[in-house]
Design a protein around this motif. Structure first.
Motif, short mmCIF file in Angstrom:
data_model
loop_
_atom_site.label_atom_id
_atom_site.label_comp_id
_atom_site.label_asym_id
_atom_site.label_seq_id
_atom_site.Cartn_x
_atom_site.Cartn_y
_atom_site.Cartn_z
N GLY A 125 23.30 19.42 12.78
CA GLY A 125 22.11 19.69 11.99
C GLY A 125 21.66 18.53 11.14
N VAL A 126 21.80 17.30 11.66
CA VAL A 126 21.48 16.11 10.88
C VAL A 126 19.97 15.84 10.90
N ASN A 127 19.43 15.57 9.72
CA ASN A 127 18.01 15.24 9.57
C ASN A 127 17.86 14.01 8.69
N LYS A 128 16.89 13.15 9.05
CA LYS A 128 16.58 11.99 8.22
C LYS A 128 15.11 11.62 8.36
N THR A 129 14.43 11.51 7.23
CA THR A 129 13.01 11.16 7.20
C THR A 129 12.81 9.88 6.41
N PHE A 130 12.00 8.97 6.96
CA PHE A 130 11.63 7.73 6.28
C PHE A 130 10.12 7.74 6.04
N ASP A 131 9.71 7.82 4.78
CA ASP A 131 8.28 7.76 4.43
C ASP A 131 7.44 8.70 5.29
N GLY A 132 7.91 9.93 5.44
CA GLY A 132 7.16 10.93 6.19
C GLY A 132 7.43 10.95 7.68
N PHE A 133 8.15 9.93 8.19
CA PHE A 133 8.48 9.89 9.62
C PHE A 133 9.87 10.46 9.83
N LYS A 134 9.97 11.46 10.68
CA LYS A 134 11.25 12.11 10.93
C LYS A 134 12.00 11.35 12.01
N ALA A 135 12.93 10.50 11.58
CA ALA A 135 13.68 9.66 12.53
C ALA A 135 14.77 10.45 13.23
#
Length: 284
Positions: free
Chosen positions: A47-57
């Motif tokens: 369930g890993v999530n990571k967002t950079f400046d609105g972009f969901k990487a």
């Protein structure tokens, strides 16, 4: 300061060093006391999530790597492969989710150094060997434990340490280049040396980023042989774009797209997956 580069001597016969049915104690990964792989899973991402400046990487990403497994990760540029490796090694913290080494080491509570010391080694795409030093001294500097350049040149290696260096040189097929400056190696040889430097750290898990970029076909074949040979003693995750190389490894493949797992399976199965063909493989 005088750097002595006299030819080393193997303490074990080469036939024994390259024997496929025998693994010597000094070649065995030294397991962190808290690593628990009783369920045969070394690496968990759930369930890993990571967002950079609105972009969901990374988007609800799940990955499970078995102990001793060789896994290939493929996917188009921007799929999240590098971010995934950054999260595993502690360079990037996810917004949510869990990342465990075994069932007892929570990597999200550890620093990059602690994760590396726990047995996670990462090889970047561009080799970072020390060109002015010999192949032997590059491996010596990479040896597990606190070792500065000055201390390394002053200290004498134990017999066991010399045996380990010799075995790694044989494994990466650079035993005839031990006293050659690393900067004079071919591109492929530098890649093998860097893999050898990682092995000196006794990792349980190796993350290898595009190992065959810029290699000749012969070097690619040798690299595939090397990585296949590491599986079993280590868990190896290979991120690669070269589909011929991935086919030659013939391992389980995970396809990433837009930060999540699009498909998993053998390469023959992946090649027939409609969505994988559409977003990545095309007509190949």
């Amino acid at each position: 300061m005088t750097i002595i580069t006299n030819q080393f001597k193997f303490r074990l016969p080469i036939k024994e060093l390259i024997a496929r049915d025998k693994v010597f104690g000094f070649m065995q990964p030294q397991q962190h006391p808290l690593i628990d792989t009783r369920h045969n899973i070394l690496l968990y991402l759930e369930g890993v999530n990571k967002t950079f400046d609105g972009f969901k990487a990374i988007d609800d990403f799940n990955l499970y790597i078995k102990e001793g497994e060789l896994r290939c990760i493929i996917g188009p540029n921007g799929a999240g492969k590098t971010t995934m490796m950054d999260i595993i090694t502690g360079k990037t913290r996810p917004d949510s989710g869990q990342v465990w080494l075994g069932s007892r080491l929570n990597l999200l509570t550890m620093t990059e150094a602690q994760i590396a010391n726990a047995g996670v080694g990462r090889k970047f795409q561009k080799p970072t060997v020390i060109g002015c030093l010999s192949v032997w001294h590059n491996l010596e500097l990479a040896m597990a434990g606190p070792r500065s350049v000055w201390a390394t040149f002053r200290a004498k290696l134990t017999g066991e340490q010399k045996d380990k260096l010799a075995s790694i040189l044989t494994l990466i097929q650079l035993h005839d280049h031990a006293n050659i400056a690393a900067g004079n190696l071919s591109h492929g040889q530098k890649q093998w040396l860097e893999i050898g430097m990682l092995l000196m750290q006794n990792p349980k898990l190796l993350l290898v980023d595009e190992p065959v970029a810029g290699m000749t076909h012969q070097e690619m074949d040798r690299t595939a042989e090397l990585l296949i040979g590491l599986a079993g003693k280590h868990s190896v995750v290979v991120v690669e774009h070269d589909m011929d190389f991935v086919r030659s490894i013939d391992s389980q493949v995970t396809v990433m797209h837009q930060g999540h797992v699009l498909a998993e399976g053998t390469m023959s199965k992946i090649q027939q997956h409609p969505q994988v063909i559409d977003v990545y493989l095309g007509g190949s």
